[in-house]
Design a protein around this motif. Structure first.
Motif, PDB file in Angstrom:
ATOM      1  N   LYS A 101       0.783  -1.231   0.000  1.00  0.00           N
ATOM      2  CA  LYS A 101       0.000   0.000   0.000  1.00  0.00           C
ATOM      3  C   LYS A 101       0.815   1.282   0.000  1.00  0.00           C
ATOM      4  O   LYS A 101       0.278   2.347  -0.312  1.00  0.00           O
ATOM      5  N   ILE A 102       2.076   1.216   0.363  1.00  0.00           N
ATOM      6  CA  ILE A 102       2.819   2.456   0.593  1.00  0.00           C
ATOM      7  C   ILE A 102       3.846   2.730  -0.497  1.00  0.00           C
ATOM      8  O   ILE A 102       3.929   3.846  -1.010  1.00  0.00           O
ATOM      9  N   LEU A 103       4.652   1.746  -0.851  1.00  0.00           N
ATOM     10  CA  LEU A 103       5.748   1.983  -1.793  1.00  0.00           C
ATOM     11  C   LEU A 103       5.227   2.196  -3.208  1.00  0.00           C
ATOM     12  O   LEU A 103       4.288   1.530  -3.652  1.00  0.00           O
ATOM     13  N   TYR A 104       5.880   3.128  -3.925  1.00  0.00           N
ATOM     14  CA  TYR A 104       5.463   3.496  -5.272  1.00  0.00           C
ATOM     15  C   TYR A 104       6.353   2.827  -6.323  1.00  0.00           C
ATOM     16  O   TYR A 104       6.821   3.454  -7.254  1.00  0.00           O
ATOM     17  N   THR A 105       6.602   1.584  -6.193  1.00  0.00           N
ATOM     18  CA  THR A 105       7.412   0.847  -7.159  1.00  0.00           C
ATOM     19  C   THR A 105       6.923  -0.584  -7.228  1.00  0.00           C
ATOM     20  O   THR A 105       6.339  -1.104  -6.257  1.00  0.00           O
ATOM     21  N   ASP A 106       7.147  -1.219  -8.378  1.00  0.00           N
ATOM     22  CA  ASP A 106       6.687  -2.599  -8.544  1.00  0.00           C
ATOM     23  C   ASP A 106       7.821  -3.616  -8.436  1.00  0.00           C
ATOM     24  O   ASP A 106       7.564  -4.819  -8.451  1.00  0.00           O
ATOM     25  N   ASP A 107       9.056  -3.139  -8.331  1.00  0.00           N
ATOM     26  CA  ASP A 107      10.203  -4.054  -8.225  1.00  0.00           C
ATOM     27  C   ASP A 107      10.476  -4.328  -6.753  1.00  0.00           C
ATOM     28  O   ASP A 107      11.429  -3.828  -6.161  1.00  0.00           O
ATOM     29  N   ILE A 108       9.602  -5.125  -6.130  1.00  0.00           N
ATOM     30  CA  ILE A 108       9.701  -5.440  -4.708  1.00  0.00           C
ATOM     31  C   ILE A 108       9.663  -6.951  -4.545  1.00  0.00           C
ATOM     32  O   ILE A 108       8.869  -7.641  -5.185  1.00  0.00           O
ATOM     33  N   SER A 109      10.514  -7.459  -3.666  1.00  0.00           N
ATOM     34  CA  SER A 109      10.514  -8.892  -3.359  1.00  0.00           C
ATOM     35  C   SER A 109      10.731  -9.092  -1.866  1.00  0.00           C
ATOM     36  O   SER A 109      11.386  -8.275  -1.202  1.00  0.00           O
ATOM     37  N   VAL A 110      10.159 -10.162  -1.352  1.00  0.00           N
ATOM     38  CA  VAL A 110      10.295 -10.508   0.068  1.00  0.00           C
ATOM     39  C   VAL A 110      11.434 -11.503   0.206  1.00  0.00           C
ATOM     40  O   VAL A 110      11.487 -12.507  -0.520  1.00  0.00           O
ATOM     41  N   ILE A 111      12.349 -11.252   1.146  1.00  0.00           N
ATOM     42  CA  ILE A 111      13.493 -12.134   1.368  1.00  0.00           C
ATOM     43  C   ILE A 111      13.497 -12.589   2.825  1.00  0.00           C
ATOM     44  O   ILE A 111      12.977 -11.893   3.708  1.00  0.00           O
ATOM     45  N   ASP A 112      14.113 -13.746   3.050  1.00  0.00           N
ATOM     46  CA  ASP A 112      14.142 -14.280   4.415  1.00  0.00           C
ATOM     47  C   ASP A 112      15.508 -14.846   4.801  1.00  0.00           C
ATOM     48  O   ASP A 112      15.648 -15.471   5.854  1.00  0.00           O
ATOM     49  N   THR A 113      16.533 -14.657   3.954  1.00  0.00           N
ATOM     50  CA  THR A 113      17.879 -15.133   4.289  1.00  0.00           C
ATOM     51  C   THR A 113      18.893 -14.015   4.073  1.00  0.00           C
ATOM     52  O   THR A 113      18.668 -13.100   3.279  1.00  0.00           O
ATOM     53  N   PHE A 114      19.983 -14.110   4.799  1.00  0.00           N
ATOM     54  CA  PHE A 114      21.045 -13.112   4.651  1.00  0.00           C
ATOM     55  C   PHE A 114      21.729 -13.224   3.297  1.00  0.00           C
ATOM     56  O   PHE A 114      22.206 -12.227   2.750  1.00  0.00           O
ATOM     57  N   GLU A 115      21.794 -14.430   2.723  1.00  0.00           N
ATOM     58  CA  GLU A 115      22.431 -14.600   1.417  1.00  0.00           C
ATOM     59  C   GLU A 115      21.670 -13.823   0.340  1.00  0.00           C
ATOM     60  O   GLU A 115      22.279 -13.162  -0.513  1.00  0.00           O
ATOM     61  N   GLN A 116      20.333 -13.887   0.382  1.00  0.00           N
ATOM     62  CA  GLN A 116      19.542 -13.088  -0.560  1.00  0.00           C
ATOM     63  C   GLN A 116      19.774 -11.598  -0.330  1.00  0.00           C
ATOM     64  O   GLN A 116      19.890 -10.822  -1.283  1.00  0.00           O
ATOM     65  N   LEU A 117      19.838 -11.207   0.923  1.00  0.00           N
ATOM     66  CA  LEU A 117      20.040  -9.793   1.255  1.00  0.00           C
ATOM     67  C   LEU A 117      21.350  -9.274   0.692  1.00  0.00           C
ATOM     68  O   LEU A 117      21.396  -8.204   0.077  1.00  0.00           O
ATOM     69  N   PHE A 118      22.439 -10.026   0.884  1.00  0.00           N
ATOM     70  CA  PHE A 118      23.756  -9.555   0.427  1.00  0.00           C
ATOM     71  C   PHE A 118      23.784  -9.402  -1.096  1.00  0.00           C
ATOM     72  O   PHE A 118      24.304  -8.412  -1.621  1.00  0.00           O
ATOM     73  N   ILE A 119      23.218 -10.380  -1.812  1.00  0.00           N
ATOM     74  CA  ILE A 119      23.237 -10.315  -3.283  1.00  0.00           C
ATOM     75  C   ILE A 119      22.432  -9.123  -3.785  1.00  0.00           C
ATOM     76  O   ILE A 119      22.873  -8.365  -4.655  1.00  0.00           O
ATOM     77  N   LEU A 120      21.244  -8.908  -3.211  1.00  0.00           N
ATOM     78  CA  LEU A 120      20.390  -7.828  -3.681  1.00  0.00           C
ATOM     79  C   LEU A 120      20.944  -6.459  -3.310  1.00  0.00           C
ATOM     80  O   LEU A 120      20.892  -5.523  -4.111  1.00  0.00           O
ATOM     81  N   VAL A 121      21.479  -6.332  -2.103  1.00  0.00           N
ATOM     82  CA  VAL A 121      22.036  -5.047  -1.687  1.00  0.00           C
ATOM     83  C   VAL A 121      23.199  -4.661  -2.586  1.00  0.00           C
ATOM     84  O   VAL A 121      23.327  -3.506  -3.012  1.00  0.00           O
ATOM     85  N   MET A 122      24.047  -5.618  -2.908  1.00  0.00           N
ATOM     86  CA  MET A 122      25.194  -5.329  -3.763  1.00  0.00           C
ATOM     87  C   MET A 122      24.831  -5.278  -5.245  1.00  0.00           C
ATOM     88  O   MET A 122      25.685  -5.047  -6.080  1.00  0.00           O
ATOM     89  N   SER A 123      23.536  -5.474  -5.560  1.00  0.00           N
ATOM     90  CA  SER A 123      23.047  -5.309  -6.927  1.00  0.00           C
ATOM     91  C   SER A 123      22.288  -4.014  -7.103  1.00  0.00           C
ATOM     92  O   SER A 123      21.709  -3.779  -8.168  1.00  0.00           O
ATOM     93  N   GLY A 124      22.263  -3.165  -6.076  1.00  0.00           N
ATOM     94  CA  GLY A 124      21.616  -1.869  -6.190  1.00  0.00           C
ATOM     95  C   GLY A 124      20.230  -1.806  -5.588  1.00  0.00           C
ATOM     96  O   GLY A 124      19.497  -0.845  -5.850  1.00  0.00           O
ATOM     97  N   PHE A 125      19.846  -2.791  -4.769  1.00  0.00           N
ATOM     98  CA  PHE A 125      18.546  -2.777  -4.113  1.00  0.00           C
ATOM     99  C   PHE A 125      18.673  -2.116  -2.740  1.00  0.00           C
ATOM    100  O   PHE A 125      19.737  -2.159  -2.110  1.00  0.00           O
ATOM    101  N   ALA A 126      17.571  -1.514  -2.288  1.00  0.00           N
ATOM    102  CA  ALA A 126      17.463  -1.037  -0.913  1.00  0.00           C
ATOM    103  C   ALA A 126      16.610  -2.037  -0.141  1.00  0.00           C
ATOM    104  O   ALA A 126      15.523  -2.417  -0.595  1.00  0.00           O
ATOM    105  N   VAL A 127      17.087  -2.488   1.014  1.00  0.00           N
ATOM    106  CA  VAL A 127      16.406  -3.517   1.792  1.00  0.00           C
ATOM    107  C   VAL A 127      15.801  -2.884   3.036  1.00  0.00           C
ATOM    108  O   VAL A 127      16.496  -2.182   3.781  1.00  0.00           O
ATOM    109  N   ILE A 128      14.510  -3.126   3.248  1.00  0.00           N
ATOM    110  CA  ILE A 128      13.772  -2.560   4.382  1.00  0.00           C
ATOM    111  C   ILE A 128      13.570  -3.644   5.420  1.00  0.00           C
ATOM    112  O   ILE A 128      13.074  -4.741   5.119  1.00  0.00           O
ATOM    113  N   SER A 129      13.957  -3.361   6.670  1.00  0.00           N
ATOM    114  CA  SER A 129      13.820  -4.301   7.777  1.00  0.00           C
ATOM    115  C   SER A 129      13.000  -3.651   8.888  1.00  0.00           C
ATOM    116  O   SER A 129      13.196  -2.472   9.207  1.00  0.00           O
TER     117      SER A 129
END
Length: 506
Positions: A101-129
């Protein structure tokens, strides 16, 4: 000795095959624990950015890499909408409310492991916790700079598109999709590299490409255990067929998206690598080295002429110095009388043998080429001028090199540029043919030529004969190998790589 080396090689292979699978570390419910673990893994690197905010009494954090995200977009599309909203729910419900309901973008994915977090962060994603939730949101707001689309420098055409691949794999996928507006065009991404986790994209036409070849290519890519992938040459040895050693590669490479579109239309598969401005093509046949996009934009008669020119240039580049040395050393009577007098006069006036002269000139040329290639461009021009005037003319006048020898090598070297993708094997083969001609004469050249042809005919590219459709012989040889038929004929006989062994290939 050979048995010992074989045992060591087998031990090394068994060691690599027994690499334990990577374990996945689940995210914690505590925000502070997650952030502490992330900071420890990054070892407080300077480009790691953690922005803490409060959402109606619930702590939250936004994790990103500096200069990898668009800061303006992150402020307007993520931070500001999150802060200006009211929350009265559980942490997990807050996270999903932010996503839906809040974010104005469609490129959003739910992650649950640190390995996914590291790959996405270093690929230019912002991760919300969010504190109290063991899942995070990855939002694609990449903002790193990339090179603009421009014409390829090493794959130039007279007619056709001036666009070439760039380093971003997503941009390269768009360049292909824009030319092929069909739902049958498929992209599949595999992450390869223990440290780099490089995105490797497989591109093919569903229903046209062979399912067996696609499956085999994925299997070979998944077996790659490299730490980093920085160039196409890193993965080429892993996806080639395990056949006899050869100077020729069974994996094609191009910098042009229109060439890739033409190949996948025929049933080939393209491999795009993130960070590499080119694409690999499999299966790839030897005859395709002599085909360019210009062949299909010119009239058939002229395309046929240029194609024969390329075949002639290939044989001249490989064989001319070796044949010249063999005849000049063992069978000089074959030369016409006037030419024989010139060659005999130059040999008598130089202190070196004909084979030694030819080898020295080839090595000197390769040294000049390498220095001109690695130097800054203005200095590269100076090296070319010095090489042409000083080393060429002066060496002849000084009596160190014969003029006929220099002319033969020059013609062979210029001919090698007609097929730039074959330059590396042509250089090595030219040296070997020169040695064979200087030591064994014309019979040595003939024998080595037979061995080279046998080696070519024994190779396969994903089960398809490398020299197809010449061996085994196919009707396509009269359509788009030695000659280039008109588009009406080509359109009626579009080839598809449907079966691995003995398939009919364009």
């Amino acid at each position: 000795m050979y048995k010992t080396i074989r045992q060591i090689t087998d031990m090394y292979k068994r060691k690599n095959n027994n690499i334990p699978p990577k374990t996945k570390t689940k995210l914690n419910y505590s925000l502070n624990d997650n952030l502490s673990y992330i900071q420890r893994r990054f070892d407080n690197t300077a480009d790691l950015t953690i922005h803490k905010i409060a959402l109606c009494g619930v702590d939250a954090g936004i994790i990103s890499i500096d200069n990898m995200v668009n800061k303006e977009l992150m402020t307007l599309s993520i931070i500001e909408p999150m802060i200006n909203n009211f929350y009265n729910k559980t942490p997990e419900e807050i996270l999903y409310e932010i996503k839906n309901k809040i974010l104005y973008t469609d490129d959003i994915s739910v992650i649950d492991t640190f390995e996914q977090l590291f790959i996405l962060v270093m690929s230019g994603f912002a991760v919300i916790s969010v504190d109290g939730c063991n899942k995070m949101l990855a939002v694609g707001i990449q903002g790193f700079r990339t090179r603009g689309i421009s014409e390829p420098e090493s794959d130039v055409v007279q007619r056709g598109s001036k666009e070439g691949f760039v380093e971003s794999v997503r941009t390269n996928m768009t360049l292909i999709r824009r030319r092929m507006k069909t739902t049958d065009l498929k992209f599949e991404i595999i992450n390869i590299g223990q440290l780099s986790s490089t995105e490797v994209c497989i591109c093919y036409l569903n229903g046209t490409a062979s399912k067996e070849i696609i499956s085999e290519l994925k299997k070979r890519l998944n077996k790659i255990d490299l730490k980093t992938i920085l160039a196409p040459g890193y993965i080429v040895p892993y996806i080639e067929d395990k056949s006899s050693p050869s100077f020729f590669s069974t994996v094609g490479i191009t910098e042009r998206p229109d060439t890739v579109c033409g190949k996948i239309t025929e049933g080939r598969i393209a491999v795009l690598i993130d960070g590499v401005p080119s694409a690999l093509i499999v299966p790839y046949l030897f005859a395709e080295y002599f085909q360019t996009i210009d062949d299909y934009t010119n009239r058939p008669y002229f395309s046929t002429f240029t194609r024969w020119l390329k075949y002639m240039a290939f044989f001249i580049a490989v064989l001319l110095p070796g044949v010249f040395v063999a005849l000049g050393t063992f069978d000089p009577e074959i030369f016409p009388t006037l030419l024989l007098n010139k060659i005999a006069s130059s040999i008598s006036e130089t202190p070196l043998s004909l084979m030694t002269e030819t080898l020295i000139i080839q090595f000197v040329y390769e040294i000049m080429r390498e220095s001109g290639l690695r130097m800054p461009q203005p200095l590269g021009y100076a090296v070319s001028i010095v090489g042409g005037l000083v080393i060429g003319d002066t060496a002849i006048n000084a009596g160190l090199i014969g003029a006929p020898t220099l002319m033969v090598v020059a013609v062979a070297v210029i001919s090698s540029y007609v097929i730039p993708n074959l330059y590396a094997p042509v250089v090595i083969l030219r040296l070997l043919f020169t040695l064979a001609g200087g030591i064994f004469g014309i019979w040595g050249v003939s024998l080595f030529l037979c061995l080279t042809m046998i080696n070519l005919c024994s190779k396969t590219s994903f089960g398809i004969p490398y020299t197809s459709p010449l061996t085994p012989f196919g009707v396509n040889v009269f359509r788009d190998v030695f000659v280039r038929a008109g588009w009406k004929t080509l359109n009626k006989n579009t080839a598809k790589v449907q079966n691995m062994p003995g398939a009919e290939v364009e």
